[in-house]
Enzyme design. Structure first.
Site, PDB file in Angstrom:
ATOM      1  N   ARG A 102       0.700  -1.250  -0.227  1.00  0.00           N
ATOM      2  CA  ARG A 102      -0.032  -0.007  -0.191  1.00  0.00           C
ATOM      3  C   ARG A 102       0.900   1.339  -0.025  1.00  0.00           C
ATOM      4  NH1 ARG A 102      -2.197   0.279   6.073  1.00  0.00           N
ATOM      5  NH2 ARG A 102      -0.625  -0.279   7.124  1.00  0.00           N
ATOM      6  N   ASP A 269      11.306  -6.944   7.563  1.00  0.00           N
ATOM      7  CA  ASP A 269      10.670  -6.044   6.315  1.00  0.00           C
ATOM      8  C   ASP A 269      10.519  -4.450   7.134  1.00  0.00           C
ATOM      9  OD1 ASP A 269       8.466  -7.694   7.914  1.00  0.00           O
ATOM     10  OD2 ASP A 269       7.185  -6.448   6.948  1.00  0.00           O
ATOM     11  N   ASP A 279       8.112   2.466   9.315  1.00  0.00           N
ATOM     12  CA  ASP A 279       7.097   1.855   9.315  1.00  0.00           C
ATOM     13  C   ASP A 279       6.234   1.823  10.735  1.00  0.00           C
ATOM     14  OD1 ASP A 279       6.967   1.451   6.923  1.00  0.00           O
ATOM     15  OD2 ASP A 279       6.869  -1.008   7.002  1.00  0.00           O
TER      16      ASP A 279
END
Ligand code: AMP
Ligand code: MG
Length: 522
Positions: A102, A269, A279
């Site tokens: 996304r 990740d 993130d």
């Protein structure tokens, strides 16, 4: 006229297909994609510092034309949108291909400082890496990412940045508590900014598939553009690169430990190759100093990513990166060992330096000093004590003309409930010994206090504060987002009239979702 470039797309192998159906993408580091337009984009917030750094005019960014770009409804000339292909270890297990499900990279902009910064939209729609998910992000998690990226930056912690927060006008369905009650929530898009968003997982995916030449191209790209000081690609340069990533990661995590930040999902990740915080999901700030605390409900049982375990997980992740880079080391195990050692050494030095500074000490001179820090942390963990208030309060104690003889009121404020007398007595004993030690610093106590206030923040983005801003935004009032952004711009300054933002977490927030427990649903 803005000039966007796309070095990654121009110089590394990409996916020949352009359909966005979920699929495995082999032999490619990225896929071309287009952001999916949203119905009614509305700018909720901008970071003035980020706009300035990029040389973008704030007023222009507020224009309809720019809001269209920041929401994925339009592209600037030269933008080549793409999604990166990467894998990762999630909660200790290899998860295979993940990729930007996304997040959509738009291109790099040359800033007035001469550097290139990549702009990326998070929540801009589906990509080949979206798997079964919708490619969107909800307003609540976007507010959290927007505010925290900027708060971390102002604290001096390396991080990806946020330029803008746009409400999409579209609803997104999420089962926030994973309890079978999906609900519609407002959607949003954050424009993130970083030199690169490459992760450990980009390297891991290549190696997991035996794509060694692809790995080498990725490593060469990374070295050339982001680590030019290490010299042209060679076995030695790859080794130096690995050690440098280990060093930066250790530095980053020591910094998290020093300010009480818990990332919540330290999967590989989510580990930046530049050593940036990246993130922002179910992250949290420890209110009371509890090494066992994790904000992430998905991790509540095992606490893999709990506050006190972050340094160990950093090491585990660095080992995964080593495995991924191994083909470049030509079987030389010593490179692996050197990097791990670099991680451990840096972590020790950085933790020591940061905690010494928090206590007003220029260095820990002997074992007694090391023991002093350890005793402090052990004491803090015994009773619910606010980490931020405690350390900030120490600068008021250090300027006292004599060692404390009673437990100082300014530190009592840090307790979340009544504490037993013996605990206070032990605390007082520690404080007295520490106060005496500070007199051997050879600096004026007022100067010590200034130094301490410059490393012990008064304002951090407490979980409940972010949640209050979210609740208001859900009612159509964005002012709390703006106010919090402004408070977090000067975390080390006294900000008269804004003391409530430095206060202990109120009782109502103790176990309220969003304030103490967050799910990965975002
Ligand atoms: P995270 O745990 O948020 O770091 O995400 C792990 C993986 O899931 C990444 O590959 C994300 O791109 C992907 N992902 C998370 N949320 C979504 C979403 N709503 N739509 C598509 N992909 C997603
Ligand atoms: Mg992620």
């Amino acid at each position: 006229m803005l000039h966007f470039t796309s070095r990654f797309i121009d110089s590394t192998p990409g996916d020949p297909l352009s359909d966005t159906r979920s699929r495995q993408v082999h032999g490619a580091l990225w896929s071309r994609v287009q952001p999916t337009p949203v119905s009614a984009p509305r700018l909720v917030a901008l970071s003035p510092e980020m706009a300035k750094l990029l040389g973008l005019d704030e007023e222009a960014l507020r224009s309809e034309a720019w809001v269209r770009v920041l929401s994925g409804n339009a592209l600037e000339p030269g933008m080549v949108p793409y999604a990166a292909n990467y894998g990762g270890h999630q909660f200790g297990q290899w998860a295979g291909q993940l990729g930007d499900g996304r997040a959509i990279g738009l291109g790099e902009l040359r800033a007035p400082d001469g550097r290139l910064y990549e702009l990326q939209l998070k929540g801009a729609g589906r990509t080949p890496y979206s798997r079964r998910a919708d490619g969107r992000a909800v307003l609540r998690s976007s507010i959290r990412e927007f505010l925290c990226s900027e708060a971390m930056h102002h604290l001096g912690v390396p991080t990806t940045r946020a330029l803008s927060l746009v409400a999409s006008g579209d609803a997104v369905v999420r089962d926030m508590f994973y309890d079978g009650h999906p609900q519609e929530e407002p959607g949003a898009i954050v424009c993130r900014v970083a030199p690169t968003f490459l992760r450990f997982g980009n390297f891991e995916l290549c190696t997991s598939r035996g794509e060694v030449s692809l790995l080498k191209q990725l490593a060469d790209y990374t070295l050339t553009h982001f680590f030019p000081e290490l010299g042209p690609p060679s076995k030695e340069a790859y080794a130096a690169f690995f050690s440098e990533v280990a060093r930066r990661t250790a530095k980053l995590i020591a910094h998290w430990q020093a300010v009480g930040f818990v990332h919540g999902v330290m999967n590989t990740d989510n580990m930046s190759i530049l050593g940036l915080t990246i993130d922002y999901g179910p992250y949290g700030w420890v209110d009371d100093f509890d090494p066992d605390w994790t904000p992430n409900t998905t991790d509540a049982e095992h606490g893999r990513y709990r506050f006190g375990n972050q340094p160990a997980i950093g090491m585990w992740n660095i080992e995964r990166l080593a495995v991924a880079l191994m083909p470049l080391f030509e079987g030389d195990e010593s490179v692996f060992q050197a990097g791990l050692l670099e991680y451990q050494r840096t972590l020790n030095t950085e933790m020591t330096a940061r905690y010494a500074a928090k206590l007003g000490l220029s260095t820990l001179v002997d074992d007694a000093d090391v023991e002093r820090v350890n005793a402090c942390l052990a004491w803090l963990a015994q009773e619910e004590t606010d980490m931020t208030l405690f350390f900030r309060g120490l600068s008021r104690v250090v300027v006292a003309p004599t060692a404390p003889t009673v437990f100082p009121d300014v530190l009592r404020e840090a307790f979340y409930g009544p504490v037993p007398e013996p605990h206070l007595a032990r605390g007082l004993q520690w404080l007295t010994s520490w106060w005496e030690r500070t007199r051997r610093e050879g600096a004026d106590p007022a100067e010590l206090a200034r130094r301490m206030d410059a490393v012990n923040p008064k304002y951090v983005l407490r979980n409940y504060l972010a949640q209050e801003a979210i609740d208001a935004a859900h009612e159509g009032d964005d002012s709390k987002v703006h106010l919090l952004l402004d408070v977090m711009r000067r975390p080390f300054d006294e900000q008269p009239g804004r003391e409530t933002y430095a206060a202990r977490r109120p009782d109502w927030a103790r176990s309220k979702p969003g304030c103490s427990a967050l799910s990965c649903s975002s």
